[in-house]
Scaffold this motif. Structure first.
Motif, PDB file in Angstrom:
ATOM      1  N   HIS A   1     -32.734 -39.427  43.678  1.00 55.01           N
ATOM      2  CA  HIS A   1     -31.696 -38.651  44.336  1.00 55.01           C
ATOM      3  C   HIS A   1     -31.032 -39.442  45.448  1.00 55.01           C
ATOM      4  O   HIS A   1     -29.834 -39.369  45.653  1.00 55.01           O
ATOM      5  N   VAL A   2     -31.822 -40.212  46.192  1.00 52.19           N
ATOM      6  CA  VAL A   2     -31.300 -40.943  47.333  1.00 52.19           C
ATOM      7  C   VAL A   2     -30.221 -41.930  46.910  1.00 52.19           C
ATOM      8  O   VAL A   2     -29.307 -42.226  47.661  1.00 52.19           O
ATOM      9  N   HIS A   3     -30.316 -42.448  45.689  1.00 51.54           N
ATOM     10  CA  HIS A   3     -29.382 -43.461  45.225  1.00 51.54           C
ATOM     11  C   HIS A   3     -28.126 -42.861  44.598  1.00 51.54           C
ATOM     12  O   HIS A   3     -27.264 -43.582  44.146  1.00 51.54           O
ATOM     13  N   HIS A   4     -28.032 -41.560  44.563  1.00 57.49           N
ATOM     14  CA  HIS A   4     -26.842 -40.894  44.052  1.00 57.49           C
ATOM     15  C   HIS A   4     -26.024 -40.351  45.224  1.00 57.49           C
ATOM     16  O   HIS A   4     -26.588 -39.926  46.234  1.00 57.49           O
ATOM     17  N   PRO A   5     -24.709 -40.326  45.098  1.00 61.48           N
ATOM     18  CA  PRO A   5     -23.922 -39.603  46.098  1.00 61.48           C
ATOM     19  C   PRO A   5     -24.339 -38.130  46.078  1.00 61.48           C
ATOM     20  O   PRO A   5     -24.613 -37.568  45.020  1.00 61.48           O
ATOM     21  N   VAL A   6     -24.374 -37.517  47.234  1.00 65.23           N
ATOM     22  CA  VAL A   6     -24.687 -36.096  47.356  1.00 65.23           C
ATOM     23  C   VAL A   6     -23.478 -35.427  48.007  1.00 65.23           C
ATOM     24  O   VAL A   6     -23.150 -35.735  49.156  1.00 65.23           O
ATOM     25  N   THR A   7     -22.838 -34.552  47.287  1.00 63.20           N
ATOM     26  CA  THR A   7     -21.583 -33.964  47.754  1.00 63.20           C
ATOM     27  C   THR A   7     -21.670 -32.450  47.841  1.00 63.20           C
ATOM     28  O   THR A   7     -22.096 -31.788  46.896  1.00 63.20           O
ATOM     29  N   VAL A   8     -21.257 -31.927  48.984  1.00 61.99           N
ATOM     30  CA  VAL A   8     -21.161 -30.486  49.201  1.00 61.99           C
ATOM     31  C   VAL A   8     -19.778 -30.028  48.761  1.00 61.99           C
ATOM     32  O   VAL A   8     -18.765 -30.604  49.173  1.00 61.99           O
ATOM     33  N   VAL A   9     -19.726 -29.001  47.924  1.00 61.29           N
ATOM     34  CA  VAL A   9     -18.460 -28.422  47.475  1.00 61.29           C
ATOM     35  C   VAL A   9     -18.457 -26.950  47.855  1.00 61.29           C
ATOM     36  O   VAL A   9     -19.291 -26.178  47.371  1.00 61.29           O
ATOM     37  N   THR A  10     -17.546 -26.549  48.724  1.00 64.38           N
ATOM     38  CA  THR A  10     -17.465 -25.133  49.084  1.00 64.38           C
ATOM     39  C   THR A  10     -16.499 -24.409  48.154  1.00 64.38           C
ATOM     40  O   THR A  10     -15.588 -25.009  47.587  1.00 64.38           O
ATOM     41  N   GLY A  11     -16.717 -23.115  47.994  1.00 61.32           N
ATOM     42  CA  GLY A  11     -15.882 -22.357  47.052  1.00 61.32           C
ATOM     43  C   GLY A  11     -16.025 -22.903  45.649  1.00 61.32           C
ATOM     44  O   GLY A  11     -15.041 -22.967  44.894  1.00 61.32           O
ATOM     45  N   GLY A  12     -17.250 -23.253  45.272  1.00 63.41           N
ATOM     46  CA  GLY A  12     -17.458 -23.975  44.019  1.00 63.41           C
ATOM     47  C   GLY A  12     -17.753 -23.126  42.802  1.00 63.41           C
ATOM     48  O   GLY A  12     -18.065 -23.677  41.739  1.00 63.41           O
ATOM     49  N   SER A  13     -17.653 -21.813  42.919  1.00 65.18           N
ATOM     50  CA  SER A  13     -18.055 -20.970  41.798  1.00 65.18           C
ATOM     51  C   SER A  13     -16.948 -20.705  40.785  1.00 65.18           C
ATOM     52  O   SER A  13     -17.203 -20.139  39.724  1.00 65.18           O
ATOM     53  N   ARG A  14     -15.711 -21.093  41.106  1.00 60.88           N
ATOM     54  CA  ARG A  14     -14.623 -20.809  40.172  1.00 60.88           C
ATOM     55  C   ARG A  14     -13.440 -21.740  40.435  1.00 60.88           C
ATOM     56  O   ARG A  14     -13.393 -22.455  41.436  1.00 60.88           O
ATOM     57  N   GLY A  15     -12.483 -21.704  39.525  1.00 58.88           N
ATOM     58  CA  GLY A  15     -11.216 -22.399  39.712  1.00 58.88           C
ATOM     59  C   GLY A  15     -11.329 -23.872  40.030  1.00 58.88           C
ATOM     60  O   GLY A  15     -12.074 -24.622  39.393  1.00 58.88           O
TER      61      GLY A  15
END
Length: 261
Positions: A17-31
């Motif tokens: 996991h540490v070697h992958h980018p970790v990205t937070v996406v808000t409003g990610g449930s649709r569209g």
């Protein structure tokens, strides 16, 4: 603050996991948010998906992220609530690894109609989500990226409405997106020395559930130079590029993806 235990993905953090980018996406449930989450997963990002209310939709997106080979955690939260924002980022770091990216996407368009008829409470709530929520999430992202020394990228989802004004529909929303553009430029200069890039994507009319009138994209197509509304995937592609190494010298940019409008 929304009180709900995050839906976590096991196993616990690993060296992979540490070697992958970790990205937070808000409003990610649709569209657009859902399209961004799956596109980033296809590019190797683990995703922390923040959503407001529809847990079934969020889990459907999470399943698509996992099917693309990435890890995912979903967190029910309100971006305008400071404690919820902290919980989202803390869950992401604990389950996936240090956060290296943020996509500020959660937004509210209502109330729809002329400004003279707009309800003050509804406008206040929209501004809390569309402006304060972006600021709170970006603040936490900068704190985490600076503390860990990873650097990273922030992409704010703005709107072509910031320059078109959205008369008769949602002037308050257009004003909020103008604020997002200003935030993008100012913050990009503030954190560049920390290896953090801050950019924005400004979509035009896109086929999503955002519209009060489901046929609005089709009705507006004639006024778009390319003759059609856009697709969520076209916005996701722009976001993915801005978070990639190919955009390593790009910061403070507001990328308009609006069919020429």
């Amino acid at each position: 603050m929304i009180d709900q235990t995050p839906n976590l993905v096991r196993p616990a953090p690993s060296e992979e996991h540490v070697h992958h980018p970790v990205t937070v996406v808000t409003g990610g449930s649709r569209g657009i948010g859902a399209a961004i989450a799956t596109r980033l997963a296809e590019g190797g990002h683990h995703v922390a998906l923040g959503y407001r209310s529809d847990s079934d939709a969020a889990e459907k997106v999470a399943a698509e992220v996992r099917a693309a080979g990435a890890a995912c955690v979903t967190v029910r939260m309100d971006t305008a609530d400071e404690a919820d924002v902290d919980r989202l980022f803390e869950t992401a770091a604990a389950e996936l690894g240090p956060v290296t990216g943020l996509v500020n996407n959660a937004g509210i368009g209502a109330p729809v109609g002329p400004l003279a008829e707009a309800d003050a409470a509804a406008m206040r709530r929209a501004l809390d989500v569309n402006v304060l929520g972006y600021l709170l999430c970006a603040r936490r992202a900068v704190r985490d990226m600076t503390r860990t020394g990873t650097g990273g990228g922030i992409v704010n989802i703005s709107s072509a409405a910031a320059t078109l004004g959205a008369p008769g529909e949602y002037v308050h929303y257009a004003a909020a997106k103008g604020a997002v553009d200003t935030m993008t430029i100012g913050l990009s200069k503030e954190v560049a020395a920390h290896g953090i890039r801050v950019n924005a994507v400004a979509p035009g009319v896109i086929w999503t559930e955002f519209h009060a009138d489901p046929e609005r994209p089709a009705k507006l197509a004639a006024g778009i130079p390319m003759g059609r509304a856009g697709r969520p995937g076209e916005i996701a592609a722009a976001v993915a590029w801005l978070l990639s190494d190919e955009a390593s010298y790009t910061t403070g940019t507001i990328m308009r993806v609006a069919g020429g409008r």
